[in-house]
Design a protein around this motif. Sequence first.
Motif, PDB file in Angstrom:
ATOM      1  N   ASN A   1       0.815  -1.211   0.000  1.00  0.00           N
ATOM      2  CA  ASN A   1       0.000   0.000   0.000  1.00  0.00           C
ATOM      3  C   ASN A   1       0.853   1.268   0.000  1.00  0.00           C
ATOM      4  OD1 ASN A   1      -3.035  -0.957   0.649  1.00  0.00           O
ATOM      5  ND2 ASN A   1      -1.621  -2.244   1.812  1.00  0.00           N
ATOM      6  N   GLY A   2       1.853   1.276  -0.854  1.00  0.00           N
ATOM      7  CA  GLY A   2       2.695   2.462  -0.946  1.00  0.00           C
ATOM      8  C   GLY A   2       4.043   2.207  -1.577  1.00  0.00           C
ATOM      9  N   GLY A   3       4.333   0.938  -1.830  1.00  0.00           N
ATOM     10  CA  GLY A   3       5.591   0.627  -2.492  1.00  0.00           C
ATOM     11  C   GLY A   3       6.750   0.453  -1.527  1.00  0.00           C
ATOM     12  N   ASP A   4       7.940   0.317  -2.083  1.00  0.00           N
ATOM     13  CA  ASP A   4       9.134  -0.004  -1.299  1.00  0.00           C
ATOM     14  C   ASP A   4       9.522   1.087  -0.310  1.00  0.00           C
ATOM     15  OD1 ASP A   4       9.314  -2.410  -2.582  1.00  0.00           O
ATOM     16  OD2 ASP A   4      10.781  -1.721  -4.075  1.00  0.00           O
ATOM     17  N   SER A   5       9.063   2.303  -0.517  1.00  0.00           N
ATOM     18  CA  SER A   5       9.439   3.396   0.396  1.00  0.00           C
ATOM     19  C   SER A   5       8.643   3.363   1.701  1.00  0.00           C
ATOM     20  CB  SER A   5       9.246   4.753  -0.277  1.00  0.00           C
ATOM     21  OG  SER A   5       7.876   4.973  -0.562  1.00  0.00           O
ATOM     22  N   ARG A   6       7.486   2.683   1.716  1.00  0.00           N
ATOM     23  CA  ARG A   6       6.641   2.671   2.925  1.00  0.00           C
ATOM     24  C   ARG A   6       7.060   1.501   3.824  1.00  0.00           C
ATOM     25  NH1 ARG A   6       1.974   5.177   4.516  1.00  0.00           N
ATOM     26  NH2 ARG A   6       1.482   6.026   2.457  1.00  0.00           N
ATOM     27  N   LYS A   7       8.110   1.694   4.605  1.00  0.00           N
ATOM     28  CA  LYS A   7       8.673   0.619   5.423  1.00  0.00           C
ATOM     29  C   LYS A   7       8.931   1.034   6.871  1.00  0.00           C
ATOM     30  CE  LYS A   7       9.286  -2.537   2.132  1.00  0.00           C
ATOM     31  NZ  LYS A   7       8.683  -3.868   2.177  1.00  0.00           N
ATOM     32  N   VAL A   8       8.786   2.302   7.205  1.00  0.00           N
ATOM     33  CA  VAL A   8       9.203   2.800   8.512  1.00  0.00           C
ATOM     34  C   VAL A   8       8.169   2.442   9.588  1.00  0.00           C
ATOM     35  CG1 VAL A   8       9.735   4.860   9.886  1.00  0.00           C
ATOM     36  CG2 VAL A   8      10.537   4.673   7.507  1.00  0.00           C
ATOM     37  N   ILE A   9       8.668   1.935  10.729  1.00  0.00           N
ATOM     38  CA  ILE A   9       7.840   1.671  11.900  1.00  0.00           C
ATOM     39  C   ILE A   9       8.149   2.752  12.932  1.00  0.00           C
ATOM     40  CG2 ILE A   9       7.155  -0.025  13.639  1.00  0.00           C
ATOM     41  CD1 ILE A   9       6.843  -1.178  10.864  1.00  0.00           C
ATOM     42  N   VAL A  10       7.136   3.502  13.341  1.00  0.00           N
ATOM     43  CA  VAL A  10       7.307   4.538  14.353  1.00  0.00           C
ATOM     44  C   VAL A  10       7.013   3.943  15.728  1.00  0.00           C
ATOM     45  CG1 VAL A  10       6.501   6.773  15.214  1.00  0.00           C
ATOM     46  CG2 VAL A  10       6.680   6.368  12.735  1.00  0.00           C
TER      47      VAL A  10
END
Length: 386
Positions: free
Chosen positions: A114-123
């Motif tokens: 749901n956003g591609g390879d850039s959407r990986k960050v866990i806050v």
Amino acid sequence: MNTPVVNNYGSFDIVFKSGSGSVLKDINGKTYIDFLSGIAVNCLGHNYKPLVKAIARQSKKMIHVCNYFFSDTGVAYAKALLEATGFEGVFFGNSGAEANEAAIKLARKYGQLNGGDSRKVIVTLERSFHGRTLATLKATGQQKFHPASFAPYPAGFKTIPANDFEAIKTAFDETTAALMIECVQGEGGVIPLDPAWAQAAAKAAREAGAIVIADEVQTGMGRTGSLLASEQLQFNPEIVTLAKGIAGGVPMGACIFRGKANRVFEAGDHQSTFGGNPLALAAALVVLKKLSSPDFLVKVTEKGDYMRSTVSGWKLPCIKDVRGLGLMTGIQIEGNPAEVEKACLEKGLLFSTAGEHTLRLVPPLNIPQKNIDEGLEILRSVLAGC
């Protein structure tokens, strides 16, 4: 004591041999009131008869079957857990770290879909704790858990301060896959989240396209007076991780999910050899049944409130704060909490320390009032001398 067991834990020189209810006995016959319960693991105390019987029955039937198949016990527990929590799917593991690893992987895959390879960050949050694997250590928002000796750590984690509304405004963007929070920061010092802040943070994360994970490894399964602590905070996570007390002392973890997080995992995405073994799930069924019994969780809340109000009522100058939720209490003191822990241990009371200058009390959920009062009197006598 010189033992062949590696002492990664800085263990005390005590060897326990048996337990009954909220009392432990060491090899010398000395007894201890248990305000630690294996760090919130022995949620129904020691030698709880229905749990002992269920484990014995299951061991005669089948201890393990690999996850190429299902077990009748596993299917029964999965249905019961999901019905009780309102979630849609579950992955079984062996520990809190495994449950959190599953949640991180699920969130990363969701982000990629749901956003591609850039959407990986866990806050995650400052002062948080999420486990001892490399990924869950990096997710942990405490620098002391990131020693250089274990580097390099996995990338893709970002921390923000808890209960800080300003931090929410810039915390999430198109790279965010998930927000991962504890409802009470246990290892960070037993610090409850502000429900309004948790709701606002979850809303901001979702508006940025992320999902929300509640790490309930310690707060879940009745510890805070509700089956899930996130029920009280009302931020409706898509993923919840569970462990510690889930099976009353038998090693087990679970990652439950719903909504956008449901059906993200596919065959081969994440597996565990021992996860969901029938022995652990037989024990877990007993725990869930007890938690579901009338007024049990109400009494957990009442006991926790009683403990905190009693400690606050002592008006001792060394006590700076008393906080918590359900039977999860933190007492912030002036001075060295490790010295208080040791002095109480010598007098027959078990608990642990957490965060900065904080005593952590997490007794069995079914602890009798008599043991509560006995343990608190030991604690009072030690703190009065500080």
